[in-house]
Design a protein around this motif. Structure first.
Motif, PDB file in Angstrom:
ATOM      1  N   ASN A 188      39.127  16.202   5.848  1.00  0.00           N
ATOM      2  CA  ASN A 188      40.180  15.634   6.694  1.00  0.00           C
ATOM      3  C   ASN A 188      39.649  14.477   7.537  1.00  0.00           C
ATOM      4  O   ASN A 188      40.429  13.769   8.162  1.00  0.00           O
ATOM      5  N   LEU A 189      38.316  14.296   7.569  1.00  0.00           N
ATOM      6  CA  LEU A 189      37.728  13.116   8.219  1.00  0.00           C
ATOM      7  C   LEU A 189      36.631  12.559   7.332  1.00  0.00           C
ATOM      8  O   LEU A 189      35.758  13.291   6.867  1.00  0.00           O
ATOM      9  N   LEU A 190      36.692  11.231   7.109  1.00  0.00           N
ATOM     10  CA  LEU A 190      35.642  10.535   6.369  1.00  0.00           C
ATOM     11  C   LEU A 190      35.267   9.285   7.144  1.00  0.00           C
ATOM     12  O   LEU A 190      36.117   8.476   7.508  1.00  0.00           O
ATOM     13  N   SER A 191      33.959   9.162   7.416  1.00  0.00           N
ATOM     14  CA  SER A 191      33.443   7.983   8.120  1.00  0.00           C
ATOM     15  C   SER A 191      32.414   7.296   7.236  1.00  0.00           C
ATOM     16  O   SER A 191      31.392   7.898   6.891  1.00  0.00           O
ATOM     17  N   LEU A 192      32.691   6.055   6.856  1.00  0.00           N
ATOM     18  CA  LEU A 192      31.797   5.271   6.002  1.00  0.00           C
ATOM     19  C   LEU A 192      31.145   4.174   6.826  1.00  0.00           C
ATOM     20  O   LEU A 192      31.836   3.399   7.493  1.00  0.00           O
ATOM     21  N   GLN A 193      29.818   4.095   6.761  1.00  0.00           N
ATOM     22  CA  GLN A 193      29.076   3.076   7.498  1.00  0.00           C
ATOM     23  C   GLN A 193      28.200   2.267   6.551  1.00  0.00           C
ATOM     24  O   GLN A 193      27.852   2.728   5.464  1.00  0.00           O
ATOM     25  N   PHE A 218      40.258   8.272   8.955  1.00  0.00           N
ATOM     26  CA  PHE A 218      39.383   7.475   8.088  1.00  0.00           C
ATOM     27  C   PHE A 218      38.761   6.366   8.922  1.00  0.00           C
ATOM     28  O   PHE A 218      39.458   5.649   9.626  1.00  0.00           O
ATOM     29  N   GLU A 219      37.426   6.259   8.861  1.00  0.00           N
ATOM     30  CA  GLU A 219      36.708   5.254   9.639  1.00  0.00           C
ATOM     31  C   GLU A 219      35.828   4.422   8.710  1.00  0.00           C
ATOM     32  O   GLU A 219      35.150   4.967   7.836  1.00  0.00           O
ATOM     33  N   ILE A 220      35.829   3.109   8.919  1.00  0.00           N
ATOM     34  CA  ILE A 220      34.906   2.234   8.189  1.00  0.00           C
ATOM     35  C   ILE A 220      34.164   1.373   9.199  1.00  0.00           C
ATOM     36  O   ILE A 220      34.751   0.813  10.125  1.00  0.00           O
ATOM     37  N   ILE A 239      42.556   3.995   1.438  1.00  0.00           N
ATOM     38  CA  ILE A 239      43.608   4.000   2.466  1.00  0.00           C
ATOM     39  C   ILE A 239      44.972   4.269   1.841  1.00  0.00           C
ATOM     40  O   ILE A 239      45.738   5.123   2.298  1.00  0.00           O
ATOM     41  N   GLN A 240      45.263   3.569   0.770  1.00  0.00           N
ATOM     42  CA  GLN A 240      46.583   3.653   0.148  1.00  0.00           C
ATOM     43  C   GLN A 240      46.847   5.018  -0.483  1.00  0.00           C
ATOM     44  O   GLN A 240      47.999   5.466  -0.539  1.00  0.00           O
ATOM     45  N   ASN A 241      45.799   5.687  -0.937  1.00  0.00           N
ATOM     46  CA  ASN A 241      45.974   6.952  -1.670  1.00  0.00           C
ATOM     47  C   ASN A 241      46.198   8.167  -0.779  1.00  0.00           C
ATOM     48  O   ASN A 241      46.509   9.251  -1.286  1.00  0.00           O
ATOM     49  N   GLN A 242      46.044   8.010   0.518  1.00  0.00           N
ATOM     50  CA  GLN A 242      46.148   9.178   1.403  1.00  0.00           C
ATOM     51  C   GLN A 242      47.593   9.661   1.517  1.00  0.00           C
ATOM     52  O   GLN A 242      48.530   8.873   1.579  1.00  0.00           O
ATOM     53  N   ASN A 243      47.726  10.980   1.565  1.00  0.00           N
ATOM     54  CA  ASN A 243      49.058  11.583   1.644  1.00  0.00           C
ATOM     55  C   ASN A 243      49.612  11.633   3.059  1.00  0.00           C
ATOM     56  O   ASN A 243      50.831  11.594   3.254  1.00  0.00           O
ATOM     57  N   ASN A 244      48.725  11.736   4.051  1.00  0.00           N
ATOM     58  CA  ASN A 244      49.220  11.908   5.426  1.00  0.00           C
ATOM     59  C   ASN A 244      48.180  11.419   6.436  1.00  0.00           C
ATOM     60  O   ASN A 244      47.766  12.155   7.328  1.00  0.00           O
ATOM     61  N   LEU A 245      47.762  10.162   6.301  1.00  0.00           N
ATOM     62  CA  LEU A 245      46.731   9.604   7.170  1.00  0.00           C
ATOM     63  C   LEU A 245      47.267   9.436   8.587  1.00  0.00           C
ATOM     64  O   LEU A 245      48.292   8.789   8.805  1.00  0.00           O
ATOM     65  N   LYS A 246      46.572  10.027   9.561  1.00  0.00           N
ATOM     66  CA  LYS A 246      47.019   9.992  10.946  1.00  0.00           C
ATOM     67  C   LYS A 246      46.255   8.967  11.797  1.00  0.00           C
ATOM     68  O   LYS A 246      46.827   8.368  12.706  1.00  0.00           O
ATOM     69  N   ALA A 247      44.957   8.813  11.535  1.00  0.00           N
ATOM     70  CA  ALA A 247      44.123   7.965  12.390  1.00  0.00           C
ATOM     71  C   ALA A 247      43.240   7.076  11.529  1.00  0.00           C
ATOM     72  O   ALA A 247      42.713   7.505  10.495  1.00  0.00           O
ATOM     73  N   PHE A 248      43.057   5.849  12.002  1.00  0.00           N
ATOM     74  CA  PHE A 248      42.221   4.888  11.277  1.00  0.00           C
ATOM     75  C   PHE A 248      41.415   4.075  12.280  1.00  0.00           C
ATOM     76  O   PHE A 248      41.921   3.685  13.335  1.00  0.00           O
TER      77      PHE A 248
END
Length: 538
Positions: A188-193, A218-220, A239-248
């Motif tokens: 439910n959370l993914l952070s890419l650095q 989702f964080e980049i 980003i586009q594929n998420q079903n219910n993205l709440k925070a970016f």
């Protein structure tokens, strides 16, 4: 008479309440087998959560090593065996690490991992090798061990929910990407650095785009170069594929910003929080900026040291389809006032909380807050320059209940006499400038007369006072005088910094008198915790 018996569900609930108290949980392990089985999943859900690396973290590394499969343990043993032979040839003490072939851990600890931050884990591994095996972070054994460690854990952690990874991890390393990503389907959370176009990094991103479809956050952060066309497209696909993205959240990825804003259009039905940090809006055309304005469910928006909003972009905010609850603006520069004024004017009518962490506060900003913020409940102001005394009279027109100040100032009286009656809760952290004649006095006597002057001159309707003062006799006396001058005794909470000392008799007596007036003493730092990370979304 039989002894009282707690149902299993009650024990589970008790242990969950202790989830942030690791030392107590460790004691719970020893009660009996049931308590042990119930406690281990809580301890290993996020075993690396403490910022300060300590002995427990080293033990956790060793515990997780013992959960390696036979091939992974054999590989590590062979590496250490070769190193010991080299040390023997050079008359250096060998490395002793006890991994028995027939040992089986009591639990499959990696399966309980719910939060996994690769950067934090790497730091602990480096310290573990340095302290226990006397190996530097760039030693070949350490370099080879890290991929094995991550891959072993991620292969087993079937409950992982939050994953933070630097894609630099793949640089010149060998990973089985299929194994690495196989358990990420429930994230439910993914952070890419440190995003790059390494072949393995690209394969990782493509797998994530296909299997991680239910991210809530989702964080980049930080694209290392600007020409990663395929990588950028894959990020947007995620980003586009998420079903219910709440925070970016996007950090230092200006070259990707325009594509991100377009991609967020597909999430306008669900997005409630966006954070922009160190990105430049200079080259974002109006037709692209419009996608931000179309996110009709957006409630929380944060701009952290962003640059070069055009006047046209600011005006477009007037037609935004969302009604913000909270706006956070952080900017250290002094040439940002026009942008701040535009954001207040166009976004403030629905705001309940506004945080301004800026270089300096101006009279127009305070005036705009009075005019355009009819529903504002909480105002937080932090400045890095000396607070202009001429600003205080304009505070009278503010219509807020909670006022949080972190400012450089020497005059508390002006704030007190201009504090609006609507303010029921106030938190003050005044810093004195180095140029102030009171600076050195304040350093040696943090319990100066400033707070006494403030409390003697402000209105008597405050329900909460939060001041960065230690508990001491002088200050307790000041507080008691304030309470007694108020006929309705409105004060309910008093925030002060905790001091690790035993109170003397006089201090204890005054503290008891304050409590007898119905005032609860709370920790200064815990009253208004920063809630801008929005973990409640996850």
């Amino acid at each position: 008479m039989t002894s009282p018996y707690l149902p299993d569900d009650c024990i589970h609930d008790i242990l969950k309440h202790l989830q942030n108290n690791r030392s107590t949980l460790f004691n719970c392990l020893l009660v009996n087998r049931f308590w042990c089985r119930a406690t281990v999943p809580l301890l290993y859900a996020n075993p690396f959560d403490n910022v300060m690396i300590n002995e427990n973290h080293y033990l956790i590394i060793l515990t997780l090593i013992l959960c390696f499969n036979k091939a992974e343990i054999l590989q590590l043993k062979n590496q250490l065996k070769q190193l010991n032979q080299l040390k023997y040839n050079n008359n250096i003490d060998k490395i002793d690490i006890d991994i028995k072939d027939n040992y089986k851990p009591l639990f499959k600890y990696p399966k309980y991992l719910e939060k996994y931050d690769c950067f934090t884990v790497n730091c602990i591994i480096f310290e573990w090798f340095r302290n226990y095996l006397n190996l530097s972070y760039n030693h070949e054994i350490v370099k080879n061990f890290i991929p094995s460690f991550h891959q072993s854990n991620l292969r087993q952690c079937v409950n992982i929910r939050q994953f933070q990874i630097s894609l630099h991890l793949f640089y010149n390393k060998t990973y089985n990407i299929q194994v690495l990503t196989s358990n990420l389907t429930h994230l439910n959370l993914l952070s890419l650095q440190d995003i790059n176009d390494d072949v393995m990094a690209q394969e990782f991103l493509e797998n994530v785009a296909n299997i991680c479809l239910n991210l809530r956050k989702f964080e980049i952060t930080s694209i290392l170069y600007n020409n990663f066309i395929k990588t950028n497209e894959t990020i947007c696909t995620i980003i586009q594929n998420q079903n219910n993205l709440k925070a970016f959240k996007i950090v230092q990825c200006t070259n990707l910003l325009d594509k991100v804003l377009v991609s967020l259009e597909l999430q306008k039905h669900s997005l409630v929080y966006i954070e922009f940090e160190h990105v430049n809006f200079n080259n974002i055309p109006s037709k692209t900026f419009k996608y931000l304005c179309n996110l009709y469910n957006l409630k929380y928006l944060k701009f952290d040291n962003c640059e070069k909003f055009s006047s046209e972009q600011c005006k477009m905010l007037n037609f935004a389809s969302f009604n913000l609850k909270e706006l956070i603006i952080i900017h250290n520069g002094r040439n940002y006032n026009n942008t701040i004024l535009s954001m207040i004017k166009y976004l403030a009518p629905s705001l309940q909380r506004l945080s301004l962490i800026i270089g300096s506060l101006t009279i127009p900003i305070i005036e705009y807050l009075s005019i355009y913020c009819p529903n504002l409940n909480t105002l937080e102001i932090e400045t890095t320059s000396i607070f202009n005394e001429l600003l205080f009279p304009y505070f009278k027109n503010l219509k807020v209940r909670i006022l949080i100040l972190r400012i450089i100032n020497e005059n508390f009286i002006n704030l007190a006499i201009n504090l609006p009656i609507s303010v029921k809760e106030i938190s003050i952290n005044f810093y004195q400038s180095h140029d102030s004649p009171y600076f050195h006095y304040s350093l040696h006597n943090p319990h100066s007369l400033n707070f006494k002057e403030f409390l003697e001159n402000c209105h008597n309707c405050l329900e909460l006072i939060n001041l960065n003062q230690f508990i001491n006799l002088e200050f307790l006396s000041i507080i008691l005088n304030y309470i007694e001058k108020s006929n309705n005794n409105s004060l309910k909470f008093l925030g002060m910094k905790k001091l690790e000392k035993v109170l003397n008799d006089d201090e204890s007596k005054l503290l008891d008198q304050i409590k007898a007036k119905g005032v609860e003493i709370v920790d200064f730092y815990n009253i208004y915790k920063d809630n801008t990370n929005f973990d409640f979304i996850i």
